[in-house]
Design an enzyme around this catalytic site. Structure first.
Site, short mmCIF file in Angstrom:
data_model
loop_
_atom_site.label_atom_id
_atom_site.label_comp_id
_atom_site.label_asym_id
_atom_site.label_seq_id
_atom_site.Cartn_x
_atom_site.Cartn_y
_atom_site.Cartn_z
N SER A 11 69.99 55.65 -44.81
CA SER A 11 69.48 54.45 -45.48
C SER A 11 68.46 53.79 -44.56
CB SER A 11 70.61 53.48 -45.77
OG SER A 11 70.03 52.23 -46.11
N HIS A 36 66.95 57.32 -48.18
CA HIS A 36 67.51 56.35 -49.14
C HIS A 36 66.78 55.02 -48.96
CE1 HIS A 36 70.72 54.75 -51.75
NE2 HIS A 36 70.73 53.69 -50.96
N ASP A 38 66.48 51.18 -50.16
CA ASP A 38 67.20 50.09 -50.84
C ASP A 38 66.23 49.01 -51.28
OD1 ASP A 38 70.05 50.84 -50.73
OD2 ASP A 38 69.71 50.86 -48.56
N MET A 40 65.79 45.61 -53.16
CA MET A 40 66.60 44.44 -53.57
C MET A 40 65.66 43.30 -53.95
SD MET A 40 69.47 44.40 -50.55
CE MET A 40 70.12 45.91 -49.84
N HIS A 69 67.25 53.14 -54.59
CA HIS A 69 68.45 52.46 -55.11
C HIS A 69 68.01 51.05 -55.49
CE1 HIS A 69 72.68 50.68 -53.94
NE2 HIS A 69 72.42 50.58 -55.23
N MET A 71 68.57 47.58 -56.55
CA MET A 71 69.51 46.46 -56.68
C MET A 71 68.70 45.28 -57.20
SD MET A 71 71.66 47.30 -53.27
CE MET A 71 70.36 48.38 -52.69
N MET A 144 79.22 52.64 -55.28
CA MET A 144 79.11 51.72 -54.13
C MET A 144 80.47 51.62 -53.45
SD MET A 144 75.97 50.63 -53.72
CE MET A 144 76.39 49.60 -52.33
N ASP A 178 77.79 55.21 -51.09
CA ASP A 178 76.86 54.35 -50.35
C ASP A 178 77.58 53.12 -49.84
OD1 ASP A 178 74.66 53.01 -49.42
OD2 ASP A 178 73.71 52.71 -51.37
O1 LIG Z 1 72.80 49.87 -50.78
C1 LIG Z 1 73.17 49.57 -49.65
C2 LIG Z 1 73.60 48.18 -49.34
O2 LIG Z 1 73.50 47.42 -50.47
C3 LIG Z 1 73.24 50.63 -48.65
O3 LIG Z 1 72.36 51.69 -48.91
C4 LIG Z 1 73.31 50.27 -47.19
O4 LIG Z 1 72.06 50.17 -46.60
C5 LIG Z 1 74.12 51.28 -46.45
O5 LIG Z 1 74.23 50.90 -45.13
P1 LIG Z 1 75.52 51.23 -44.24
O6 LIG Z 1 76.71 50.62 -44.95
O7 LIG Z 1 75.60 52.72 -44.18
O8 LIG Z 1 75.22 50.59 -42.95
FE LIG Z 2 71.84 51.81 -51.13
#
Ligand SMILES: O=C(CO)[C@@H](O)[C@H](O)COP(=O)(O)O
Ligand SMILES: [Fe+2]
Length: 227
Positions: A11, A36, A38, A40, A69, A71, A144, A178
């Site tokens: 990530s 990955h 993220d 948001m 991903h 969000m 999740m 994740d």
């Molecule tokens: O989608 C998410 C958080 O919302 C993830 O993708 C986190 O970025 C994962 O990070 P770690 O828990 O592995 O530190």
């Molecule tokens: Fe994520």
């Protein structure tokens, strides 16, 4: 679990955003399959990260699979800009798509991206069944294992029931986990049937990210041999 490949997806939320291209390159050299990303919006989750302009900048530096991903509250608004920016996978949340998931999946596919659906820890797994069984189905379910919004949280092992149910029902589906994944939590996720593994803080915070990526891969591949 025939036919599903292990995909290790660091990530990039845990990377140094000021050096995103070199961080991405480093992860790929260390053996990552996917990156990955993220995305948001500060509304669906209480955090604001990156969007299409950053994906577009990163795409100029790499041919890697960019596993996005979303969000966000309005995923429909992101399909065109993300496709243009060079996203590879587009995973939206089921909690915001109960009205229009068919339209979302069709548009994501039409733009050449892989459609996926994600669910928060409190959302029952049954909510994604129609999306996997549709005529134009999602091709990945992201379970999740923390509340979405931030990296570095604690893995929720009770989410593995969802993974087991999915794997039993859909042997060839890509099942992504994740949140809080790393060397101490991977074995339960792998034996439950997850094949796409997102890991942020455990990879970027390790003295040897390469070793962590290799431990994650071995666990998933080992679990597949046993099943
Ligand atoms: O989608 C998410 C958080 O919302 C993830 O993708 C986190 O970025 C994962 O990070 P770690 O828990 O592995 O530190
Ligand atoms: Fe994520």
């Amino acid at each position: 679990m025939a036919g599903v490949k292990a995909k290790i997806a660091p990530s990039m939320l845990s990377s140094d955003f000021a050096n995103l291209a070199s961080e991405a390159e480093r992860m790929l050299q260390f053996g990552a399959d996917w990156l990955h990303m993220d995305i948001m919006d500060g509304h669906f989750v209480p955090n604001l990260t990156i969007g299409a302009p950053v994906i577009q900048s990163l795409r100029k530096h790499t041919n890697a699979y960019l596993d996005c991903h979303l969000m966000v509250t309005n995923p429909l608004d992101y399909i065109k800009p993300l496709a243009k920016a060079g996203a590879s996978g587009f995973t939206f949340h089921v909690e915001v798509s109960q009205e229009n998931w068919q339209e979302l999946v069709q548009k994501i596919k039409a733009k050449g991206m892989k459609p996926g659906v994600a669910l928060r820890p409190g959302t029952p797994i049954e909510q994604v069944f129609p999306l996997v069984e549709a005529e134009a189905p999602v091709e990945l379910v992201l379970v999740m294992t923390v509340e979405p919004g931030f990296g570095g949280q604690k893995f929720m092992p009770e989410m593995m029931d969802k993974v087991r149910v999915l794997r039993e029902k859909y042997p060839s589906l890509d099942i992504e986990v994740d949140g809080g994944l790393g060397p101490t939590t991977i074995d339960v996720a792998a034996s439950a049937g997850a094949n796409c593994i997102v890991a942020g803080s455990s990879v970027f915070g390790a003295p040897s990210p390469q070793d962590v990526i290799s431990i994650l891969r071995k666990s998933v591949e080992g679990a597949q041999c046993k099943s």
